[in-house]
Design a protein around this motif. Structure first.
Motif, PDB file in Angstrom:
ATOM      1  N   ILE A  40       1.805  -9.489  45.784  1.00 54.23           N
ATOM      2  CA  ILE A  40       1.839 -10.580  44.803  1.00 54.23           C
ATOM      3  C   ILE A  40       1.485 -10.056  43.418  1.00 54.23           C
ATOM      4  N   LEU A  41       2.368 -10.314  42.470  1.00 51.96           N
ATOM      5  CA  LEU A  41       2.081  -9.994  41.078  1.00 51.96           C
ATOM      6  C   LEU A  41       1.407 -11.198  40.441  1.00 51.96           C
ATOM      7  N   MET A  42       0.181 -11.005  39.984  1.00 51.71           N
ATOM      8  CA  MET A  42      -0.576 -12.042  39.290  1.00 51.71           C
ATOM      9  C   MET A  42      -0.575 -11.692  37.808  1.00 51.71           C
ATOM     10  N   TYR A  43      -1.313 -12.454  37.038  1.00 57.19           N
ATOM     11  CA  TYR A  43      -1.555 -12.123  35.640  1.00 57.19           C
ATOM     12  C   TYR A  43      -3.050 -12.151  35.428  1.00 57.19           C
ATOM     13  N   PHE A  65      -2.585  -7.437  45.553  1.00 54.87           N
ATOM     14  CA  PHE A  65      -2.310  -7.960  44.223  1.00 54.87           C
ATOM     15  C   PHE A  65      -1.920  -6.839  43.273  1.00 54.87           C
ATOM     16  N   TYR A  66      -1.087  -7.207  42.323  1.00 51.36           N
ATOM     17  CA  TYR A  66      -0.648  -6.311  41.268  1.00 51.36           C
ATOM     18  C   TYR A  66      -0.790  -7.058  39.951  1.00 51.36           C
ATOM     19  N   LEU A  67      -0.947  -6.300  38.876  1.00 51.03           N
ATOM     20  CA  LEU A  67      -1.020  -6.874  37.537  1.00 51.03           C
ATOM     21  C   LEU A  67      -0.010  -6.160  36.647  1.00 51.03           C
ATOM     22  N   PRO A  68       0.463  -6.864  35.621  1.00 51.72           N
ATOM     23  CA  PRO A  68       1.381  -6.211  34.688  1.00 51.72           C
ATOM     24  C   PRO A  68       0.612  -5.399  33.647  1.00 51.72           C
ATOM     25  N   ARG A  69       1.286  -4.370  33.124  1.00 46.68           N
ATOM     26  CA  ARG A  69       0.761  -3.573  32.012  1.00 46.68           C
ATOM     27  C   ARG A  69       1.894  -3.409  31.007  1.00 46.68           C
ATOM     28  N   VAL A  70       1.620  -3.720  29.753  1.00 47.65           N
ATOM     29  CA  VAL A  70       2.640  -3.610  28.717  1.00 47.65           C
ATOM     30  C   VAL A  70       2.992  -2.142  28.513  1.00 47.65           C
ATOM     31  N   ASN A  71       4.311  -1.882  28.520  1.00 46.98           N
ATOM     32  CA  ASN A  71       4.843  -0.547  28.282  1.00 46.98           C
ATOM     33  C   ASN A  71       5.997  -0.706  27.307  1.00 46.98           C
ATOM     34  N   PRO A  95      -4.271  -2.896  34.335  1.00 44.90           N
ATOM     35  CA  PRO A  95      -4.622  -1.808  35.248  1.00 44.90           C
ATOM     36  C   PRO A  95      -4.349  -0.446  34.617  1.00 44.90           C
ATOM     37  N   THR A  96      -5.163   0.523  35.001  1.00 43.92           N
ATOM     38  CA  THR A  96      -4.958   1.896  34.545  1.00 43.92           C
ATOM     39  C   THR A  96      -4.314   2.687  35.682  1.00 43.92           C
ATOM     40  N   GLY A  97      -3.906   3.901  35.381  1.00 43.05           N
ATOM     41  CA  GLY A  97      -3.329   4.774  36.396  1.00 43.05           C
ATOM     42  C   GLY A  97      -1.827   4.906  36.249  1.00 43.05           C
ATOM     43  N   ASN A  98      -1.234   5.616  37.213  1.00 44.06           N
ATOM     44  CA  ASN A  98       0.195   5.922  37.169  1.00 44.06           C
ATOM     45  C   ASN A  98       0.965   5.384  38.366  1.00 44.06           C
ATOM     46  N   GLU A  99       0.326   4.532  39.177  1.00 49.32           N
ATOM     47  CA  GLU A  99       0.960   4.042  40.405  1.00 49.32           C
ATOM     48  C   GLU A  99       1.867   2.843  40.118  1.00 49.32           C
ATOM     49  N   VAL A 100       2.896   3.058  39.297  1.00 51.80           N
ATOM     50  CA  VAL A 100       3.807   1.977  38.933  1.00 51.80           C
ATOM     51  C   VAL A 100       4.638   1.589  40.154  1.00 51.80           C
ATOM     52  N   VAL A 101       4.743   0.282  40.399  1.00 50.36           N
ATOM     53  CA  VAL A 101       5.438  -0.260  41.565  1.00 50.36           C
ATOM     54  C   VAL A 101       6.783  -0.826  41.127  1.00 50.36           C
TER      55      VAL A 101
END
Length: 177
Positions: A40-43, A65-71, A95-101
């Motif tokens: 689930i992508l939340m905000y 859960f997943y969150l968006p990160r502006v790129n 979220p930080t890191g490189n595990e983009v889904v």
């Protein structure tokens, strides 16, 4: 429309914000889309949006859960980990890191908005981040907001993506596409 909603949001008491968030997310929990979804992508809520904090705390050990990160002009999707958040674009914790889904791996997206109508149209903040993301996924899209964010109709642009459901503290609307 954006100014009207902003003014109404600014007049809410903290107790009204908390009660509305509790009711909206209680309604969300009872939907088949939520019960069946694992990814689930939340905000992460801004002060004028329905707060997602209690909901994330309640469910983070049971759902992914997943969150968006502006790129740039797009949103990346990363796993939610409360210990790995930092203030990002627009002063939103990201979220930080490189595990983009891949957006295709997400089953349900809970979408914030400025306004909604009963046909599932959504008015965002005007930058198009969510519209670009929503065009790349077949996930169920549920818009959440306060009851005063519901309108009979809102302006629609060709790139706008309709919600499958809109939930406020008083209403759950399932949209037939």
């Amino acid at each position: 429309m954006r100014r009207k909603v902003k003014a109404l949001r600014s007049m809410l008491l903290e107790s009204e914000k908390a009660a509305a968030a509790e009711e909206v997310f209680s309604r969300l929990e009872t939907t088949a889309a939520f019960m069946l979804a694992d990814r689930i992508l939340m905000y992460h809520s801004l002060p004028d949006e329905l707060s997602t904090r209690r909901f994330l705390d309640k469910w983070h050990s049971k759902k992914r859960f997943y969150l968006p990160r502006v790129n740039g002009v797009n949103l990346d999707i990363l796993p939610y980990d409360e210990s790995r958040l930092e203030l990002g674009a627009f002063h939103i914790e990201e979220p930080t890191g490189n595990e983009v889904v891949d957006p295709e791996d997400i089953e349900l997206i809970v979408v914030p908005g400025v306004a909604y109508d009963r046909k599932g149209n959504r008015l965002g903040r005007g930058k198009g981040f969510y519209d670009r993301l929503l065009q790349t996924t077949k996930a169920t899209k549920i818009g959440v907001g306060y009851e005063f964010q519901m309108f009979d109709s809102i302006p629609v642009e060709p790139h706008d993506v309709k919600m499958d459901m809109v939930i406020t503290q008083n209403t759950t609307i399932v949209i037939k596409h």
